[in-house]
Design a protein around this motif. Structure first.
Motif, short mmCIF file in Angstrom:
data_model
loop_
_atom_site.label_atom_id
_atom_site.label_comp_id
_atom_site.label_asym_id
_atom_site.label_seq_id
_atom_site.Cartn_x
_atom_site.Cartn_y
_atom_site.Cartn_z
N ALA A 711 0.83 -1.21 0.00
CA ALA A 711 0.00 0.00 0.00
C ALA A 711 0.87 1.25 0.00
O ALA A 711 0.55 2.24 -0.69
N ALA A 712 1.95 1.24 0.77
CA ALA A 712 2.85 2.40 0.82
C ALA A 712 3.47 2.68 -0.54
O ALA A 712 3.57 3.84 -0.98
N LEU A 713 3.89 1.62 -1.22
CA LEU A 713 4.50 1.79 -2.54
C LEU A 713 3.48 2.27 -3.57
O LEU A 713 3.75 3.17 -4.38
N ARG A 714 2.31 1.69 -3.54
CA ARG A 714 1.30 2.02 -4.55
C ARG A 714 0.78 3.45 -4.40
O ARG A 714 0.23 4.00 -5.35
N ASN A 715 0.93 4.02 -3.22
CA ASN A 715 0.45 5.38 -3.00
C ASN A 715 1.59 6.38 -2.81
O ASN A 715 1.36 7.52 -2.43
N SER A 716 2.81 5.94 -3.11
CA SER A 716 3.97 6.82 -2.96
C SER A 716 4.27 7.55 -4.26
O SER A 716 3.99 7.04 -5.35
N THR A 717 4.85 8.71 -4.13
CA THR A 717 5.26 9.47 -5.31
C THR A 717 6.76 9.36 -5.56
O THR A 717 7.24 9.72 -6.63
N THR A 718 7.50 8.88 -4.57
CA THR A 718 8.96 8.78 -4.70
C THR A 718 9.48 7.71 -3.76
O THR A 718 8.84 7.38 -2.74
N LEU A 719 10.65 7.19 -4.10
CA LEU A 719 11.30 6.21 -3.23
C LEU A 719 12.34 6.85 -2.34
O LEU A 719 12.73 6.29 -1.31
N GLN A 720 12.79 8.02 -2.73
CA GLN A 720 13.88 8.70 -2.01
C GLN A 720 13.37 10.01 -1.41
O GLN A 720 13.74 11.09 -1.86
N SER A 721 12.52 9.89 -0.41
CA SER A 721 12.02 11.10 0.24
C SER A 721 13.10 11.67 1.13
O SER A 721 14.10 11.03 1.45
N THR A 722 12.88 12.91 1.53
CA THR A 722 13.86 13.57 2.40
C THR A 722 13.90 12.96 3.79
O THR A 722 14.87 13.11 4.52
#
Length: 1030
Positions: A711-722
């Motif tokens: 769920a976190a991946l499917r609703n994420s906009t980036t893999l490398q957040s600050t």
């Protein structure tokens, strides 16, 4: 070692074992831990390795010269171990088994209950294995003991428990044997039970007839031991009859005339049982009433009443089991309806039921209610096709029954209120469990009887409840008695909600009455407030009214947060559960609920922190989860408050895995609701995933943890957040699971796929070789075909989502490309896997034909074969698997892939041009043109055209609907070269490039086109000249 010395050792051991065994059992009976542990281990060794040990152990149990504890320990160990090894020739000789069988019957006079009970089990289990072939005398040895003991009991006015010991033990053994044999399902077992039933049924019925006069004349003999013994004997005989009758019941109902004698016996037993029940019940009632007027502390008298109570109860168990097995046939049995109505008459007469010596014990009344409830469906006058029996209930009878239930059995009693105050959380948990426990508890059973009456006699019950409701709501509720009675009526309304929804003005009732009652500060009002919350949840949950009235939320949220006078924890916890039931309905409208959302979330989190039991925390978390799911984006302003409290709850939960799993579900729902705003949850999500997949926790939480990760991946906009940590840091965990965890492989493949859709380039820049290595481990392992297909599909996406420079070398170095070639060469590989491999190769060729050529060359070097062999394996399967491709988009992918290979001018490819490749292209061109022609003509051909966005295969989106990944997948699909490249143009261009690579059109024509079938070539030229097709 010589043979003679080995034999000498065995003989020495055989002589030593009995003495050693006795010492071991003696130590095993001690209270010294060291002795106990050592003896237990040594005993296990002897039992598993030494012949004769079981026989010796059984012999010790039968040795009356040994201490009682040693005998008890011996027979317990024998019961636990010997029966599972009974047929072992290594551990038990035929002589051992014969001695044990004979010795078992010597325990029929055993005075110790523990030894006797173990012996019952032992004889029954052995009988299942040995009777009748190896133990044909079993019943001929037991029945004389029963016969002699029964004659002595009947003829001896001074019989005691001691004098009837062998009789009581024998009957219990007989009952255990019948219980064991009646459970056998194989044909030989059924035949054996049939023979035993024929042999014993009339004998046992005769025995009961001999004892029955004794137990029916005990009125002035309660203090005599003969009374207790007679009741125990009668009870045991009747239990044997019940075993045979219940075994016979289904067979009698299916009989076509062959079991007439058995049926006659059964009818006789049932008819006499109904009469005996009434006689014994009335006897018990008169005895308990007499004892009330002149109490006694005599233990024998108490034992007599207890045994009589148990015996009365066994009749109810018998009737109930027959009813469960075949309710239709049961109601048609002679005197059945009269018997059930007798039971109900006792319910009507009942007053107190709490005391063990009550005139009408709880278990008796519950049996009565259950039997009555199940027969109601056959008694209704409104049954389609008419009633199945002559018994129907009058309107007066039904109305009286409803009044009785609502006034006497459904109201909370003092013990209920005491339990409420003593442990509110446990009380709510038990109240909300809609399980089969209602068959054993008086109040829940009364509620079910009321529900059945309302269903079967609606025309009588609904007007009565409507009239009662209208009268009750106008009456003042001030004292505890009136509060309890109103609560019972509210319960009745909730239980019959679907029947009353047309006559109860629920919305008006809420606004004019329930709102005020919910705010009442009377100290007795928590009873009503709790029921109000339950009633609203039931009414809305059963869809009797839509969840669109703000008054619903006004009442429930107020009860949820009220901590003032007139409220308590039970009210708040019930309101939380009712809130979940109302929110989780089709008619729920977030626009109406939005104003109550902040308070609802705050109070649910507060309650979760306040309650002590993990079960209640879990229930509250479920309510919160439903609110989050239905609130969707409206939950965003309140997300931070939830997130801040999760770590505290998680840490406090320790090893309460069910609650931790529910917390993971809550965070998953929150992530899904927040969508693009879910990046703020990453600092919480990452450690939760890491812990849920850690050793020790993974066995309990891995599934919920993976769901959160996905769920976190499917609703994420980036893999490398600050933020630190971030989702990219979890990817090594996915690689590890992909390589070595077959149980989680399916879900892990989805996770890896989601990583690629978020940012394939970043993933491959950091982990390309590790990822491909894990893929190879999974492919070479024991992954199921479904998972292998998922892996190959994932690699297909990888080739589509990232430039070849990021995955080409990794494919080679990991051995993946060479493995694909090997799969293509394996005749045992299924077409499903072969087709997926062809898709990958076609995709690579379409994306970067030069990379494809380099990979082929490298695969040849690795395999130490000529490149021609690699090309043959690839091109053979391109053609062979073409007919296994069901979706036009896949067939077009293969056509484009082969076109890309043709454009390289490789002779291995061009040699296939005149036949296989031209035929393949023609098929695709014709299919696409035909499909397109249907679409252009506007004809409804019933086909889903592959280029229509509305008809993308559901499997393509992999359950990502309503997430950001859905849009990412949709974007990739729309821009797939398979959809954007014009097929005719691509094929024509590849042929032109092939001409150039061959040295010109003349050479190309002479070498390849002239070898093509003229008709095929003409068709292809026509198609290519026809303009845009795809």
């Amino acid at each position: 070692m010589s043979k003679s010395s080995s034999t000498l050792r065995d003989l020495t051991m055989a002589r030593r074992t009995p003495a050693e065994l006795l010492q071991i059992v003696t130590f095993a009976s001690s209270q010294i831990p060291a002795q106990l542990q050592a003896s237990t281990e040594r005993l296990k060794v002897l039992l598993d390795t030494h012949a004769g040990t079981y026989n010796a152990l059984h012999k010790i149990a039968a040795d009356y010269s040994q201490p009682l504890q040693v005998r008890q320990q011996s027979i317990i160990q024998f019961k636990n171990a010997a029966l599972s090894h009974w047929r072992s020739r290594k551990l038990l000789s035929e002589d051992d088994r014969k001695e044990i069988r004979a010795r078992c019957l010597s325990f029929l006079g055993e005075s110790d209950d523990i030894i006797a009970e173990c012996n019952e089990v032992i004889i029954a289990k052995i009988a299942r294995l040995e009777y009748p072939h190896n133990w044909p005398t079993l019943f001929t040895e037991i029945m004389p003991v029963v016969e002699a003991g029964l004659v002595s009991l009947v003829n001896s006015p001074n019989a005691t428990m001691a004098s009837t010991l062998s009789l009581r033990r024998s009957l219990k053994v007989l009952n255990s044997i019948l219980k064991e044999l009646s459970s056998m399902k194989m044909l030989t077992g059924v035949k054996t039970m049939s023979e035993i039933t024929d042999q014993l049924r009339r004998v046992m019925l005769g025995y009961y007839s001999q004892v029955s006069p004794i137990i029916l004349s005990i009125k002035d003999q309660l203090s005599q031991e003969r009374t207790v013994a007679s009741l125990i004997v009668a009870h045991s005989i009747y239990k044997c009859l019940v075993k045979m009758a219940i075994w016979s019941w289904p067979r009698i109902n299916k009989d076509r005339g062959e079991l007439a004698d058995l049926k006659a016996w059964f009818i006789q037993l049932f008819h006499s049982s109904t009469a005996q029940l009434q006689a014994l019940s009335e006897l018990r009632i008169s005895l308990t009433l007499a004892l009330r007027s002149s109490p006694t502390s005599d233990p024998v008298t108490a034992a007599s009443i207890d045994r009589l109570t148990r015996h009365v109860r066994v009749f109810g168990k018998f009737f109930r089991r027959l009813q469960q097995l075949d309710p239709g046939e049961f109601v048609g049995l002679p005197s059945c309806n009269d018997m059930v109505l007798y039971y109900w008459s006792k319910v009507v007469q009942a007053t107190d039921a709490d005391s063990p010596t009550a005139v009408y014990p709880v278990r008796f009344l519950v049996q009565a209610m259950v039997l009555f409830k199940e027969n109601l469906a056959r008694w209704t006058p409104f049954r389609k096709g008419g009633p199945t029996t002559e018994t129907t209930l009058s309107q007066q009878f039904v109305e009286d029954a409803v009044r009785l239930l609502v006034s006497r059995f459904i109201p909370l009693n003092p013990s209920d209120l005491e339990e409420w105050m003593a442990d509110p959380e446990e009380w709510v948990n038990e109240e909300d469990k809609e399980s089969e426990q209602w068959e054993y508890e008086l109040r829940p059973c009364g509620e079910r009887v009321l529900m059945t009456l309302a269903a079967q006699y609606r025309d009588y019950v609904v007007p009565l409840l409507e009239t009662t409701f209208k009268a009750m709501i106008e009456q003042p509720t001030v004292d505890l008695a009136s509060v309890v009675q109103k609560e019972a009526l509210y319960c009745a309304i909730g239980r019959c909600a679907t029947r009353l929804r047309d006559v109860i003005p629920f919305a008006e009732w809420m606004r004019h009455k329930l709102v005020a009652e919910a705010r009442e500060t009377n100290p007795n009002f928590p009873i009503i407030k709790r029921r109000i919350a339950w009633l609203i949840g039931k009414w809305i949950g059963d869809m009797c009214s839509p969840a669109t009235d703000p008054t619903i939320w006004q009442i429930l949220v107020y009860l949820l947060q009220d901590r003032g006078p007139g409220s308590d924890a039970v009210v708040r916890l019930t309101a939380a559960n009712a809130l979940r039931e109302c929110v989780d309905t089709v008619s729920f409208d977030i626009a109406v609920f939005a104003q109550f959302l902040p308070v609802a979330v705050t109070e649910l989190m507060k309650l979760m922190s306040e309650v002590d039991s993990m079960e209640m925390k879990q229930r509250l978390a479920k309510s919160l989860n439903v609110v989050i799911e239905r609130a969707d984006k409206q939950i965003i302003p309140h997300a931070q408050m939830i997130v801040e409290r999760i770590p505290v709850l998680w840490t406090a939960a320790g090893e309460e895995w069910l609650f931790k799993g529910q917390l993971l579900v809550v965070v998953t729902s929150l992530t899904t609701s927040l969508k693009e705003h879910s990046s703020s949850l990453v600092p919480l999500v990452v450690p939760l995933i890491q812990e849920s997949l850690s050793p020790g926790a993974a066995v309990h939480l891995d599934d919920d943890g993976l769901n959160l990760w996905l769920a976190a991946l499917r609703n994420s906009t980036t893999l490398q957040s600050t933020s630190v940590p971030n989702l990219l840091q979890l990817f090594p965990v996915a690689i590890s699971a992909l390589a070595g965890n077959l149980d989680l492989l399916g879900k892990v493949i989805c996770i890896v796929e989601s990583y690629l859709f978020v940012d394939a380039s970043v993933v491959l820049q950091n982990f390309s070789l590790d990822l491909m290595g894990a893929v190879m481990s999974a492919m070479l392992g024991q992954a199921l075909q479904t998972n292998q297909r998922g892996i190959l599909n994932c690699i297909n996406f990888m080739a589509q989502l990232a430039p070849s420079s990021l995955w080409g070398e990794a494919m080679h170095r990991s051995g993946f490309f060479s493995h694909i070639v090997k799969i293509l060469s394996d005749d045992e590989t299924t077409s499903v896997i072969l087709t997926e491999c062809v898709f990958i190769l076609a995709r690579i060729a379409l994306v970067d034909r030069e990379m494809f050529l380099r990979l082929v060359s490298a695969a040849a070097q690795v395999g130490n074969v000529e490149e021609l062999k690699v090309w043959e394996a690839i091109l053979d399967q391109f053609w062979r698997q073409f007919d296994h491709m069901s979706e036009p988009r896949h067939r077009k992918l293969v056509a484009l892939g082969t076109a890309s290979l043709v454009s390289t001018g490789r002779p291995e490819v061009l040699d296939r041009l005149p036949h296989e490749i031209f035929n393949l292209w023609t098929d695709v061109l014709f299919e696409v043109r035909e499909s397109r022609k249907h679409a252009d003509d506007g004809e409804d051909s019933g086909l889903h055209l592959y280029w229509d966005i509305d008809n993308v295969p559901q499997s393509y989106y992999a359950g990502s609907e309503e997430t950001l990944e859905y849009e990412r997948r949709k974007y990739v699909y729309e821009r797939d070269p398979v959809r954007t490249l014009q097929l005719t143009t691509s094929l024509a261009s590849s042929l032109q490039e092939a001409e150039s690579a061959c040295g010109g059109a003349h050479i190309f024509k002479a070498s390849y086109l002239d070898k093509t079938d003229p008709t095929l070539l003409e068709q292809l030229q026509t198609e290519l000249a026809g303009g845009r097709v795809a």
